[in-house]
Structure formats: C-alpha cells, structure tokens
Design a protein around this motif. Structure first.
Motif, PDB file in Angstrom:
ATOM      1  N   SER A  24     108.264  39.401  42.764  1.00 55.46           N
ATOM      2  CA  SER A  24     107.604  40.601  42.258  1.00 55.46           C
ATOM      3  C   SER A  24     106.128  40.343  41.992  1.00 55.46           C
ATOM      4  CB  SER A  24     108.273  41.068  40.961  1.00 55.46           C
ATOM      5  OG  SER A  24     109.586  41.495  41.203  1.00 55.46           O
ATOM      6  N   ARG A  99     105.557  46.077  40.579  1.00 58.13           N
ATOM      7  CA  ARG A  99     106.704  46.403  39.729  1.00 58.13           C
ATOM      8  C   ARG A  99     106.359  46.230  38.246  1.00 58.13           C
ATOM      9  NH1 ARG A  99     112.661  43.460  39.348  1.00 58.13           N
ATOM     10  NH2 ARG A  99     113.312  44.627  37.515  1.00 58.13           N
ATOM     11  N   GLY A 129     108.854  49.075  35.970  1.00 61.67           N
ATOM     12  CA  GLY A 129     109.263  50.056  36.963  1.00 61.67           C
ATOM     13  C   GLY A 129     110.364  50.963  36.451  1.00 61.67           C
TER      14      GLY A 129
END
Length: 170
Positions: A24, A99, A129
């Motif tokens: 991420s 994210r 997110g």
C-alpha cells in the motif's frame, strides 16, 4: 515527548516496512507541519515505493482547492478542527489514490491561539480507505517542538492504523 531526527526517521522507516508488507501507499495532507511528515518519510531510501504524494495546504483556500475541503467548514468550525482534518484525509486519498492518509491542522505558535484553541492545539486524522479516525492534541513547547510532536504523532498513528489499531487512542 522529545522527538529528534533519528527517532522520526526510525518511525518513518517502520512505516515504510509496514506499507510494503501491505503493498500500500500513503499520502499526507499537512498544514501546521508544512511538509514535515512528508520530509521524514522521504528520508527513507526507496520511499517512492510506498509514498504517493504530500499536500502542503497551509491556507484555507488551498485546503479547499487541492483537497476539496468544503469552504463552509472554516466559518462553522475553523481550520483547526476534526471536521477539517477528516475532510483533508478524504481529499488527499481522492487526489492521490493512496489507501492510507494522514492530515494535520493546528496552531504551532508562537501566536494565533485563543481560549478555545490555545497554541499547541493540533487535530490529526488518519484514514485507510474505509476507516477514519481523528484526535485532538495539546502539545507543549515552542513552535518547533509542537511541529515535531505533531510529525511523531502522525507517524505513530499511521503505524497503529497499519496494525489494525485505533490511532486516536493512547
């Protein structure tokens, strides 16, 4: 809390390891720290693999323009508020595609404080997110100390978020 450069670099490196493990990226939306969180992150070699973007939105106009913070919030709750940092997180995520996000807005001093929001008042929000958390802090010390404590708390909160913990507690 006394956070020196080495401590901030260690937190940023730990964050990078966690983000790589989650495949991420993170983005930052900063006001009172003026890019300090992004600076700590980009000290880490290879951070381009997990750091997407940093937004330094010092003015309310830029918070609205770059991060889509509703202008009405500034009149109703002020820039240093839960509502604004939460909107900054969502805006940074939308603009960057990352994210994970952290946003900060505060009064670092030496002036600008009030009885309701004294110097050292900082709101921090974190999002992944799905979940969104925020916390109000009152950091002691002079301007640079407030800013460093804010950077440290922002990074520590991101680490908690990665660990599926609530970053706004303890």
């Amino acid at each position: 809390m006394n956070m020196n450069d080495r401590s901030l670099t260690r937190l940023a490196a730990e964050l990078g390891e966690g983000l790589l493990a989650h495949a991420s990226q993170v983005t930052t939306a900063e006001s009172c720290t003026g890019g300090g969180i992004a600076e700590a992150i980009t000290r880490i070699p290879g951070s381009s693999a997990w750091f997407e973007a940093g937004f330094v939105t010092y003015s309310n106009a830029q918070k609205s323009r770059q991060l889509a913070v509703p202008e009405a919030l500034f009149a109703s709750v002020g820039a240093v508020s839960r509502e604004v940092v939460e909107a900054m997180v969502r805006g940074a995520q939308a603009q960057s595609g990352a994210r994970y996000a952290v946003a900060v807005s505060g009064i670092a001093g030496p002036d600008g404080g009030s009885a309701e929001k004294p110097v050292g008042t900082v709101w921090i929000a974190w999002g992944d997110g799905e979940r969104l958390f925020s916390a109000r802090h009152l950091f002691p010390g002079a301007r640079e100390q407030v800013r460093r404590q804010t950077v440290a708390s922002a990074l520590q909160g991101l680490l908690k978020l990665l660990a599926e913990e609530n970053p706004s507690t303890g």
